[in-house]
Design a protein around this motif. Structure first.
Motif, PDB file in Angstrom:
ATOM      1  N   ALA A 169       0.818  -1.215   0.000  1.00 45.40           N
ATOM      2  CA  ALA A 169       0.000   0.000   0.000  1.00 45.40           C
ATOM      3  C   ALA A 169       0.852   1.266   0.000  1.00 45.40           C
ATOM      4  O   ALA A 169       0.419   2.310  -0.500  1.00 45.40           O
ATOM      5  CB  ALA A 169      -0.936   0.005   1.203  1.00 45.40           C
ATOM      6  N   GLY A 170       2.053   1.206   0.547  1.00 49.44           N
ATOM      7  CA  GLY A 170       2.932   2.365   0.555  1.00 49.44           C
ATOM      8  C   GLY A 170       3.974   2.332  -0.544  1.00 49.44           C
ATOM      9  O   GLY A 170       4.344   3.371  -1.095  1.00 49.44           O
ATOM     10  N   ALA A 171       4.453   1.130  -0.882  1.00 50.58           N
ATOM     11  CA  ALA A 171       5.529   1.022  -1.864  1.00 50.58           C
ATOM     12  C   ALA A 171       5.046   1.292  -3.280  1.00 50.58           C
ATOM     13  O   ALA A 171       5.730   1.964  -4.064  1.00 50.58           O
ATOM     14  CB  ALA A 171       6.159  -0.368  -1.786  1.00 50.58           C
ATOM     15  N   ALA A 172       3.861   0.774  -3.633  1.00 54.24           N
ATOM     16  CA  ALA A 172       3.365   0.933  -5.004  1.00 54.24           C
ATOM     17  C   ALA A 172       3.167   2.405  -5.384  1.00 54.24           C
ATOM     18  O   ALA A 172       3.604   2.824  -6.467  1.00 54.24           O
ATOM     19  CB  ALA A 172       2.074   0.138  -5.182  1.00 54.24           C
ATOM     20  N   PRO A 173       2.532   3.238  -4.553  1.00 56.80           N
ATOM     21  CA  PRO A 173       2.419   4.663  -4.927  1.00 56.80           C
ATOM     22  C   PRO A 173       3.765   5.367  -5.039  1.00 56.80           C
ATOM     23  O   PRO A 173       3.928   6.254  -5.882  1.00 56.80           O
ATOM     24  CB  PRO A 173       1.573   5.263  -3.793  1.00 56.80           C
ATOM     25  N   CYS A 174       4.729   4.988  -4.201  1.00 54.94           N
ATOM     26  CA  CYS A 174       6.052   5.620  -4.285  1.00 54.94           C
ATOM     27  C   CYS A 174       6.741   5.277  -5.598  1.00 54.94           C
ATOM     28  O   CYS A 174       7.371   6.138  -6.228  1.00 54.94           O
ATOM     29  CB  CYS A 174       6.907   5.195  -3.092  1.00 54.94           C
ATOM     30  N   VAL A 175       6.636   4.025  -6.032  1.00 57.48           N
ATOM     31  CA  VAL A 175       7.196   3.639  -7.328  1.00 57.48           C
ATOM     32  C   VAL A 175       6.515   4.404  -8.452  1.00 57.48           C
ATOM     33  O   VAL A 175       7.166   4.856  -9.403  1.00 57.48           O
ATOM     34  CB  VAL A 175       7.066   2.115  -7.537  1.00 57.48           C
ATOM     35  N   LEU A 176       5.198   4.574  -8.347  1.00 59.83           N
ATOM     36  CA  LEU A 176       4.463   5.326  -9.362  1.00 59.83           C
ATOM     37  C   LEU A 176       4.952   6.769  -9.439  1.00 59.83           C
ATOM     38  O   LEU A 176       5.161   7.313 -10.530  1.00 59.83           O
ATOM     39  CB  LEU A 176       2.968   5.289  -9.044  1.00 59.83           C
ATOM     40  N   LEU A 177       5.162   7.400  -8.293  1.00 63.58           N
ATOM     41  CA  LEU A 177       5.651   8.783  -8.276  1.00 63.58           C
ATOM     42  C   LEU A 177       7.031   8.891  -8.918  1.00 63.58           C
ATOM     43  O   LEU A 177       7.285   9.792  -9.729  1.00 63.58           O
ATOM     44  CB  LEU A 177       5.700   9.301  -6.837  1.00 63.58           C
ATOM     45  N   VAL A 178       7.922   7.986  -8.556  1.00 63.99           N
ATOM     46  CA  VAL A 178       9.272   8.012  -9.122  1.00 63.99           C
ATOM     47  C   VAL A 178       9.217   7.820 -10.640  1.00 63.99           C
ATOM     48  O   VAL A 178       9.922   8.503 -11.398  1.00 63.99           O
ATOM     49  CB  VAL A 178      10.144   6.925  -8.468  1.00 63.99           C
ATOM     50  N   SER A 179       8.362   6.919 -11.098  1.00 62.48           N
ATOM     51  CA  SER A 179       8.265   6.641 -12.528  1.00 62.48           C
ATOM     52  C   SER A 179       7.720   7.842 -13.291  1.00 62.48           C
ATOM     53  O   SER A 179       8.245   8.211 -14.353  1.00 62.48           O
ATOM     54  CB  SER A 179       7.373   5.422 -12.763  1.00 62.48           C
ATOM     55  N   VAL A 180       6.668   8.457 -12.774  1.00 65.40           N
ATOM     56  CA  VAL A 180       6.066   9.610 -13.455  1.00 65.40           C
ATOM     57  C   VAL A 180       7.071  10.752 -13.544  1.00 65.40           C
ATOM     58  O   VAL A 180       7.232  11.391 -14.607  1.00 65.40           O
ATOM     59  CB  VAL A 180       4.795  10.058 -12.726  1.00 65.40           C
ATOM     60  N   ILE A 181       7.758  11.025 -12.456  1.00 69.28           N
ATOM     61  CA  ILE A 181       8.728  12.133 -12.455  1.00 69.28           C
ATOM     62  C   ILE A 181       9.886  11.843 -13.404  1.00 69.28           C
ATOM     63  O   ILE A 181      10.334  12.723 -14.154  1.00 69.28           O
ATOM     64  CB  ILE A 181       9.234  12.380 -11.018  1.00 69.28           C
ATOM     65  N   SER A 182      10.374  10.614 -13.417  1.00 68.72           N
ATOM     66  CA  SER A 182      11.488  10.273 -14.303  1.00 68.72           C
ATOM     67  C   SER A 182      11.057  10.303 -15.769  1.00 68.72           C
ATOM     68  O   SER A 182      11.839  10.712 -16.647  1.00 68.72           O
ATOM     69  CB  SER A 182      12.050   8.900 -13.939  1.00 68.72           C
ATOM     70  N   VAL A 183       9.828   9.891 -16.061  1.00 68.48           N
ATOM     71  CA  VAL A 183       9.328   9.947 -17.439  1.00 68.48           C
ATOM     72  C   VAL A 183       9.224  11.396 -17.912  1.00 68.48           C
ATOM     73  O   VAL A 183       9.599  11.729 -19.046  1.00 68.48           O
ATOM     74  CB  VAL A 183       7.965   9.239 -17.544  1.00 68.48           C
ATOM     75  N   MET A 184       8.741  12.276 -17.062  1.00 67.23           N
ATOM     76  CA  MET A 184       8.645  13.690 -17.429  1.00 67.23           C
ATOM     77  C   MET A 184      10.031  14.282 -17.680  1.00 67.23           C
ATOM     78  O   MET A 184      10.225  15.055 -18.632  1.00 67.23           O
ATOM     79  CB  MET A 184       7.928  14.456 -16.324  1.00 67.23           C
ATOM     80  N   ALA A 185      11.005  13.897 -16.854  1.00 71.95           N
ATOM     81  CA  ALA A 185      12.367  14.400 -17.056  1.00 71.95           C
ATOM     82  C   ALA A 185      12.968  13.846 -18.342  1.00 71.95           C
ATOM     83  O   ALA A 185      13.649  14.576 -19.089  1.00 71.95           O
ATOM     84  CB  ALA A 185      13.240  14.031 -15.861  1.00 71.95           C
ATOM     85  N   ALA A 186      12.701  12.572 -18.628  1.00 70.60           N
ATOM     86  CA  ALA A 186      13.233  11.981 -19.861  1.00 70.60           C
ATOM     87  C   ALA A 186      12.597  12.618 -21.089  1.00 70.60           C
ATOM     88  O   ALA A 186      13.271  12.837 -22.109  1.00 70.60           O
ATOM     89  CB  ALA A 186      12.990  10.476 -19.855  1.00 70.60           C
ATOM     90  N   GLY A 187      11.281  12.908 -21.005  1.00 68.74           N
ATOM     91  CA  GLY A 187      10.622  13.540 -22.137  1.00 68.74           C
ATOM     92  C   GLY A 187      11.181  14.918 -22.444  1.00 68.74           C
ATOM     93  O   GLY A 187      11.206  15.340 -23.612  1.00 68.74           O
TER      94      GLY A 187
END
Length: 335
Positions: A237-255
């Motif tokens: 319940a805590g780990a999955a949202p944190c992974v989602l946040l890291v992924s979204v931020i890294s995708v925006m930076a890569a874009g």
């Protein structure tokens, strides 16, 4: 009796139809959100993070394979909203539908449990459900565009890499969130310290991910202690949202090709993103599974101890004789 059977079949058919429409609507809505961050190669648009794939795999796991038409319908509607529907669209829709089905079939072969409470479940979701199954959608989609002439041969591998990365990341970061959401219950008592810790974890994850994504010092690895913290203290319940946040931020930076993603071609960007998010998802899911297995073992030991204590209590000397006067061998007190 026949009327009752027909009514039952009608209710079942109606329920399945409503689920299919709900899956299609969710796919379309999340697909439009996923297109906010996309890579454009000629006339082809590819999202480096494609959340509908995670929606599709989650729905198939929770509702069964019978809702697959909703995935196909949702994929077709997404294509229709961004451009004309062509012959190549059939290959794209087929790939986007068959890949989640393949993922679920592979997961069923290894007895996958949606609770993600075993080490093997986390590994299966990462390797079978995401990295392997999504090869199908990337190959079929890119191949259909190449055959139709919508994609040039020079851009094929870049598009294929972006497609595979987007679909795999959709499974890695969206599916665990949805599987965790179905088990979340409001606590019976409010514990301020627990909520304060969760808030601190969430804000720290966002801050470190932003710093790591914008800095040229390659500091994104600093998110891993936070992901470990989330997995150990709050499990899925805590780990999955944190992974989602890291992924979204890294995708925006890569874009935007900033920070550690600057000065890289498309293929290198997709490989870097896939490595980062795959490692993050694998680390957290496996730690969550280890913690869940440990908790399950403790509960089994506790139940065994309670059962053993009850057996010992029943076998203790004098047990079962309370409430009766002690036997004196048939002799009176005055003898």
């Amino acid at each position: 009796m026949a009327g009752v059977v027909r009514n039952e079949e009608l209710r079942r058919f109606t329920g399945t139809g409503l689920r299919i429409l709900a899956v299609a609507a969710a796919y379309l809505l999340v697909g439009r959100l996923g297109l906010l961050e996309q890579v454009v190669l000629g006339s082809v648009r590819v999202a480096p993070l494609w959340p509908p794939t995670g929606i599709a795999v989650s729905c198939l796991l929770l509702m069964g394979l019978r809702v697959w038409p909703g995935i196909a319908l949702g994929a077709l509607l997404v294509i229709a909203t961004i451009g004309p529907v062509t012959a190549a669209s059939a290959g794209v829709v087929a790939g986007n539908t068959l890949a989640p089905i393949c993922a679920v079939l592979l997961l069923r072969r290894v007895d996958f449990r949606v609770e993600l409470d075993r080490f093997r479940d986390g590994a299966a979701l990462v390797f079978l459900g995401a990295l392997i199954a999504m090869l199908l959608s990337a190959t079929m989609g890119s191949g259909a565009l190449l055959i139709s002439g919508s994609l040039s041969a020079d851009n094929f591998w870049g598009t294929w890499a972006a497609w595979w990365t987007g679909d795999a990341m959709g499974v890695l970061v969206i599916t665990p969130v949805l599987l965790a959401a179905r088990t979340i219950r409001l606590p019976l008592e409010i514990r301020p310290a627990r909520w304060l810790e969760a808030t601190a974890l969430l804000l720290s994850t966002i801050a470190v991910a932003l710093i790591g994504s914008l800095s040229t010092l390659h500091l994104l690895f600093l998110v891993f202690p936070l992901l470990i913290w989330a997995a150990l203290r709050f499990e899925l319940a805590g780990a999955a949202p944190c992974v989602l946040l890291v992924s979204v931020i890294s995708v925006m930076a890569a874009g935007r090709q900033v920070g550690p993603f600057a000065d890289h071609d498309l293929f290198a960007l997709m490989v870097t993103l896939q490595a980062l998010n795959g490692a993050a998802a694998l680390t957290t899911l496996l730690l969550v599974a280890v913690v869940a297995e440990r908790r399950s073992t403790y509960l089994q030991i506790e139940r065994a101890c309670v059962a053993l204590a009850e057996v010992v209590a029943r076998l203790a000397p004098g047990d079962g004789t309370s409430g009766r006067p002690p036997s004196d061998g048939g002799r009176g007190h005055g003898s």
